[in-house]
Design a protein around this motif. Structure first.
Motif, PDB file in Angstrom:
ATOM      1  N   LYS A 177      -3.086   3.743  -9.202  1.00  0.00           N
ATOM      2  CA  LYS A 177      -2.196   2.572  -9.384  1.00  0.00           C
ATOM      3  C   LYS A 177      -0.877   2.687  -9.558  1.00  0.00           C
ATOM      4  CE  LYS A 177      -5.967  -0.387  -9.985  1.00  0.00           C
ATOM      5  NZ  LYS A 177      -6.550  -0.704  -8.720  1.00  0.00           N
ATOM      6  N   LYS A 206       3.156  -8.211 -12.973  1.00  0.00           N
ATOM      7  CA  LYS A 206       1.930  -7.162 -12.934  1.00  0.00           C
ATOM      8  C   LYS A 206       2.570  -5.749 -13.463  1.00  0.00           C
ATOM      9  CE  LYS A 206      -1.206  -7.387  -9.754  1.00  0.00           C
ATOM     10  NZ  LYS A 206      -1.795  -7.532  -8.314  1.00  0.00           N
ATOM     11  N   SER A 240       4.891  -0.800 -12.769  1.00  0.00           N
ATOM     12  CA  SER A 240       6.169  -1.657 -12.025  1.00  0.00           C
ATOM     13  C   SER A 240       7.475  -0.851 -12.235  1.00  0.00           C
ATOM     14  CB  SER A 240       6.045  -2.768 -12.697  1.00  0.00           C
ATOM     15  OG  SER A 240       6.421  -2.681 -14.170  1.00  0.00           O
ATOM     16  N   GLU A 259      -0.033  -2.056  -9.616  1.00  0.00           N
ATOM     17  CA  GLU A 259      -0.349  -2.589  -8.282  1.00  0.00           C
ATOM     18  C   GLU A 259      -1.071  -1.550  -7.479  1.00  0.00           C
ATOM     19  OE1 GLU A 259       2.874  -4.335  -6.249  1.00  0.00           O
ATOM     20  OE2 GLU A 259       4.154  -2.828  -6.700  1.00  0.00           O
ATOM     21  N   THR A 260      -1.903  -1.751  -6.704  1.00  0.00           N
ATOM     22  CA  THR A 260      -2.799  -1.032  -5.650  1.00  0.00           C
ATOM     23  C   THR A 260      -1.625  -0.510  -4.614  1.00  0.00           C
ATOM     24  OG1 THR A 260      -3.545  -2.520  -4.235  1.00  0.00           O
ATOM     25  CG2 THR A 260      -4.878  -2.342  -6.361  1.00  0.00           C
ATOM     26  N   ARG A 285       4.019  -5.767  -0.342  1.00  0.00           N
ATOM     27  CA  ARG A 285       5.289  -5.914  -0.995  1.00  0.00           C
ATOM     28  C   ARG A 285       6.413  -5.582  -0.300  1.00  0.00           C
ATOM     29  NH1 ARG A 285       8.103  -4.619  -5.550  1.00  0.00           N
ATOM     30  NH2 ARG A 285       6.760  -3.131  -5.944  1.00  0.00           N
ATOM     31  N   GLU A 294      -1.356  -3.558  -2.393  1.00  0.00           N
ATOM     32  CA  GLU A 294      -0.555  -4.244  -2.929  1.00  0.00           C
ATOM     33  C   GLU A 294       0.993  -4.035  -2.673  1.00  0.00           C
ATOM     34  OE1 GLU A 294      -3.354  -6.422  -6.146  1.00  0.00           O
ATOM     35  OE2 GLU A 294      -1.995  -4.772  -6.733  1.00  0.00           O
ATOM     36  N   LEU A 295       1.213  -2.794  -3.010  1.00  0.00           N
ATOM     37  CA  LEU A 295       2.837  -2.082  -2.838  1.00  0.00           C
ATOM     38  C   LEU A 295       3.169  -2.227  -1.360  1.00  0.00           C
ATOM     39  CD1 LEU A 295       5.198  -1.099  -4.153  1.00  0.00           C
ATOM     40  CD2 LEU A 295       4.154   1.137  -3.895  1.00  0.00           C
TER      41      LEU A 295
END
Length: 72
Positions: A44, A3, A47, A6-7, A14, A10-11
């Motif tokens: 956002k 991806k 990566s 990421e939002t 993770r 999401e981070l």
């Protein structure tokens, strides 16, 4: 496929920290991010941004020298 963005949630999921910490890092411009809506909304994280943050702000521990004797 990796991806590209990421939002914050999401981070946070993770890397295992609260989403409020991610939002703080964004607010303080410590973590690379982009806004996908006008008015600085909907951030956002690209990566590699977390890895860059960790390497940039990691403090290396210094070894303490052992004392030969104790006063006491």
């Amino acid at each position: 496929m990796t991806k590209l963005l990421e939002t914050p949630k999401e981070l946070a999921d993770r890397v295992g920290i609260p989403v409020t910490n991610i939002r703080y890092l964004i607010r303080e411009d410590m973590l690379d991010h982009i806004f996908t809506a006008p008015g600085k909304r909907n951030p956002k994280i690209p990566s590699g941004a977390w890895e860059k943050y960790v390497s940039q702000f990691t403090v290396t521990a210094e070894r303490k020298t052992a004392r030969s004797g104790r006063k006491g």
